[in-house]
Design an enzyme around this catalytic site. Structure first.
Site, PDB file in Angstrom:
ATOM      1  N   THR A 158       4.785   2.082   1.677  1.00 40.42           N
ATOM      2  CA  THR A 158       5.560   2.258   1.718  1.00 40.42           C
ATOM      3  C   THR A 158       6.067   2.866   1.545  1.00 40.42           C
ATOM      4  OG1 THR A 158       4.546   1.283  -1.080  1.00 40.42           O
ATOM      5  CG2 THR A 158       6.461   2.355  -0.907  1.00 40.42           C
ATOM      6  N   GLY A 171       0.934  -0.732  -0.176  1.00 37.32           N
ATOM      7  CA  GLY A 171       0.251   0.348   0.059  1.00 37.32           C
ATOM      8  C   GLY A 171       0.685   1.401  -0.326  1.00 37.32           C
ATOM      9  N   CYS A 172       0.550   2.331  -0.481  1.00 35.84           N
ATOM     10  CA  CYS A 172       1.447   3.581  -0.600  1.00 35.84           C
ATOM     11  C   CYS A 172       1.596   4.343   0.647  1.00 35.84           C
ATOM     12  CB  CYS A 172       0.341   4.804  -0.802  1.00 35.84           C
ATOM     13  SG  CYS A 172      -0.936   5.159  -0.489  1.00 35.84           S
ATOM     14  N   TYR A 173       0.746   4.194   1.665  1.00 38.48           N
ATOM     15  CA  TYR A 173       1.094   4.868   3.816  1.00 38.48           C
ATOM     16  C   TYR A 173       1.830   3.780   3.556  1.00 38.48           C
ATOM     17  CZ  TYR A 173      -2.389   7.998   4.394  1.00 38.48           C
ATOM     18  OH  TYR A 173      -3.094   9.527   4.257  1.00 38.48           O
TER      19      TYR A 173
END
Length: 346
Positions: free
Chosen positions: A152, A148-150
């Site tokens: 990462t 996921g973005c967070y």
């Protein structure tokens, strides 16, 4: 030339995959699916791709997708898990940008996503696609769970500290903020410009779906349990994630410049992690449109708390760019292929 299929190409991660793959020297998108947009040309839905993509959306068909070398799932959760087992059985490699295979415990996944995982046996075969930790596993993987973005942004900021046991893993705090594109391409009142403009708010304070993913992976780096307080926020901008991480030092005698050297050494061979000079401040605009993560370290008032700042583009390093980075590793291509674009300024 790799034959690429994309399932769910009408969202922001889907169009970002198309943008980046359109100039990839060794990959060709031959199939893109959407039930709602079947028969519609890609450049009609996304005029930014005019002249770059001569494709029409089609209904997902596993047998046709299985003719591809690799299939990306740019779908909401609970879509990929229904198709992946058949694709794997056909020998097609899969890179899933959704959350279906990120959490290794099926019961824990069900707790956070409020559904039953339909192929829990496949979870054990998925490789978590953070190249800066799992590059060798990614090279031989058949199924990649793209982070996921967070997760990462947070992991890249905390992993070096946990690997070297420099901070207390039970007292980690993360305050992070994302641009609204992280919520997906959907019509919701909370995402309207008039609702977002000139405002800033926290959400998911009582528990965000990315929390178990982050804790799972940080625990692997720490080789033991971690305790994380994670609070996400919504930024009134389109792209970008900025994460501020707080960690209590185990040995306050370790100087900041030594920790800086540790980060520089840890990411010396990571082409998409920029450990900035001491005193620097990463900004979301300096990574916009790029696959780069920029990191900076602080030790306010020379006390016992380390502050790590991390900035990424949530649609690139936080999603589609990282997915292509994984594809490059899977097929023995240069890791940076198709991802060399610099951040957009202004």
């Amino acid at each position: 030339m790799l034959k690429v299929g994309i399932v769910g190409g009408t969202g922001y991660t889907g169009v970002e995959l198309l943008r980046l793959l359109s100039t990839h020297a060794e990959a060709e998108v031959v199939m893109i699916t959407s039930r709602a947009e079947e028969g519609v040309s890609v450049d009609e839905l996304f005029p930014s791709l005019r002249g770059a993509m001569d494709l029409r959306f089609s209904t997902p068909d596993v047998k046709l997708l299985a003719t591809c070398d690799v299939v990306f799932f740019a779908t909401p959760h609970n879509v990929a898990m229904n198709m992946v087992p058949e694709l794997l059985a056909a020998g097609t490699r899969v890179i899933d940008l959704s959350a279906d295979f990120r959490i290794t415990d099926a019961d824990l996944w069900s707790k956070w996503y409020h559904e039953t995982h339909v192929c829990p046996d496949v979870l054990a075969t998925a490789v978590y696609g953070l190249p800066e930790r799992n590059a060798e596993k990614i090279r031989s993987a058949k199924l990649i769970a793209c982070p996921g973005c967070y997760p990462t942004a947070v992991q890249l900021g905390l992993i070096p500290l946990l690997e070297e046991k420099l901070v207390d893993p039970s007292r980690l705090i993360v305050s992070a903020a994302s641009g609204v594109s992280g919520a997906g391409r959907q019509a919701k009142i909370d995402n309207l410009f008039t609702e977002l403009s000139e405002s800033f708010k926290a959400y998911g304070v009582g528990g965000h779906r990315h929390l178990p993913e982050i804790e799972q992976e940080l625990a692997l780096a720490a080789k033991g349990p971690v305790g994380l307080t994670f609070t996400p926020h919504l930024l009134p901008q389109v792209r970008g994630i900025h994460a501020t991480m707080y960690a209590e030092m185990i040995d306050p005698a370790v100087p900041l410049d030594e920790i800086q050297f540790l980060f520089e050494k840890r990411y010396a061979d990571a082409p998409f992690v920029d450990v900035m000079h001491l005193g620097s401040t990463p900004q979301t605009r300096t990574v916009r449109g790029s696959n780069m993560c920029r990191i900076a370290l602080y030790r306010p008032q020379n006390r016992d708390t380390l502050v790590v700042l991390s900035a990424i583009d949530n649609l690139v390093k936080g999603a589609s760019g990282q997915a292509i980075q994984n594809m490059n590793l899977m097929f023995g291509l240069p890791e940076t292929m198709g991802l060399q674009g610099l951040a957009l300024m202004p």
